[in-house]
Design an enzyme around this catalytic site. Sequence first.
Site, mmCIF file in Angstrom:
data_model
loop_
_atom_site.group_PDB
_atom_site.id
_atom_site.type_symbol
_atom_site.label_atom_id
_atom_site.label_comp_id
_atom_site.label_asym_id
_atom_site.label_seq_id
_atom_site.Cartn_x
_atom_site.Cartn_y
_atom_site.Cartn_z
ATOM 1 N N LYS A 152 1.600 4.181 -3.020
ATOM 2 C CA LYS A 152 1.555 5.635 -2.825
ATOM 3 C C LYS A 152 2.849 6.283 -3.301
ATOM 4 C CE LYS A 152 -1.675 5.134 0.984
ATOM 5 N NZ LYS A 152 -1.812 4.789 2.381
ATOM 6 N N ASP A 164 0.842 -1.204 0.000
ATOM 7 C CA ASP A 164 0.000 0.000 0.000
ATOM 8 C C ASP A 164 0.879 1.256 0.000
ATOM 9 O OD1 ASP A 164 -2.737 1.267 0.386
ATOM 10 O OD2 ASP A 164 -1.633 2.078 2.091
HETATM 11 N N1 LIG Z 1 -4.883 1.356 4.362
HETATM 12 C C1 LIG Z 1 -4.473 2.672 4.029
HETATM 13 C C2 LIG Z 1 -5.673 3.546 3.840
HETATM 14 C C3 LIG Z 1 -5.351 4.794 3.159
HETATM 15 O O1 LIG Z 1 -4.764 4.832 2.083
HETATM 16 C C4 LIG Z 1 -3.609 3.250 5.122
HETATM 17 O O2 LIG Z 1 -3.616 2.661 6.195
HETATM 18 O O3 LIG Z 1 -2.935 4.257 4.897
#
Ligand SMILES: N[C@@H](CC=O)C(=O)O
Length: 366
Positions: free
Chosen positions: A224, A220
Amino acid sequence: MPSSTINVGIIGVGLVGKCLLRNLSLDRHTKAFAVVGIANSKRALLQDPSKPISLGEGEEPSGLLSSAPALDPKAFITHLAQLQGPAVLVDCTSSPDLANLYPVALRQGVDVVTPNKKGFSSDLSLWNEVQKAAKESNTLVYHESTVGAGLPVLATLRDLVRTGDEILKVEGVFSGTLSYLFNTFCSPTTTTPPFSQALLKAKELGYTEPDPRDDLDGMDVARKVVIVARSLGLPLSLGDLTVENVVPDVKELREASSPEAFLSALPGHDGHFSKLREAAKAEGKVLRYVGSIDPRSSKGTVSLNAYPSSHPFGALEGSDNMVAFTTRRFPNPLVIQGSGAGDEVTVFGVLADLYRVHDQRCTRSA
Ligand SMILES: N[C@@H](CC=O)C(=O)O
Ligand SMILES: NC(=O)C1=CN([C@@H]2O[C@H](COP(=O)(O)OP(=O)(O)OC[C@H]3O[C@@H](n4cnc5c(N)ncnc54)[C@H](OP(=O)(O)O)[C@@H]3O)[C@@H](O)[C@H]2O)C=CC1
Ligand code: NA
């Protein structure tokens, strides 16, 4: 007659999509937006703008969708395209399949707003196709909540780049979940819960991805970092990054058959995380999960590091994200900080994007 209302179709009415629908049902937004479609993974309710969909107090999207026909995502987009006036597809899923349809929507004149990271961090060819489709069809794409939830990370980056600043470094705590986990698990002042319990709490608070393994394996944050890099004009992809997976390297976790199997095996490995914490503590430090981009070398890294509590990352609390842009104009970095996960702060970013579309569409046609 110029339109002052944007038709909105929301695919995905889980935590974020439901919160968005609830917000768009409030009087303060109904003059600007009419919700003309909602869908989950199975069903879609399509409506005429004269009878917009709204979610009343105590109502659930599942109730509105209970007798609706099956979802056909392409037909959903066509419904938006065929209505009179501007229309936006809001993708509140984490599905890569829907992300693949953004060019289809854009080429039919439907703008796209989304917190879904998949489309902007997967194949570079999709990123390029989305930009090309938007340019050629004069349509708009905003995805502020893909980085730092609603915090104005991408808007700030856009302004820095557009105004001719030179970005020298971007560094940040980009995960609300991992921030919350390590902030509470490494707290020097309060009793710390076992790591696995802190994760369950983060899930309950709506911080985690639909599958929390996507947070813990670093993907995740990696997504980003890729989105920030591409927004800077760097053609980076996930495979170009060095990413540290914080899940212990044991089969029952790394190869768990489901999120549930993973969560039930995790308490058996709390000791692994306690050891990491104690090693950092012995040096007077705390653990933080950080992503960084060096535009000059086109390199990105995502890793678990130890920082003294006096470091800005070391002093973070709750689910706060912190993103620091070091630039020619800001040798002391421009810093953005605040809650980086949860339904309300994510919807803040989605709504802000919808108003960006409204400003442009409704001014343009006026
Ligand atoms: N799971 C993500 C949600 C936001 O993008 C995080 O914890 O940052
Ligand atoms: N939670 C947060 O703090 C943040 C979340 N985001 C992003 O927001 C997005 C939504 O997250 P969240 O609301 O927590 O997720 P949820 O799992 O709560 O909801 C997802 C929704 O999408 C639907 N869905 C899933 N796949 C498809 C598909 N292929 N076609 C149509 N609908 C589909 C689900 O339907 P069904 O119920 O039928 O399965 C459900 O309604 C994700 O991309 C996430 O990364 C971004 C920033 C912060
Ligand atoms: Na953001």
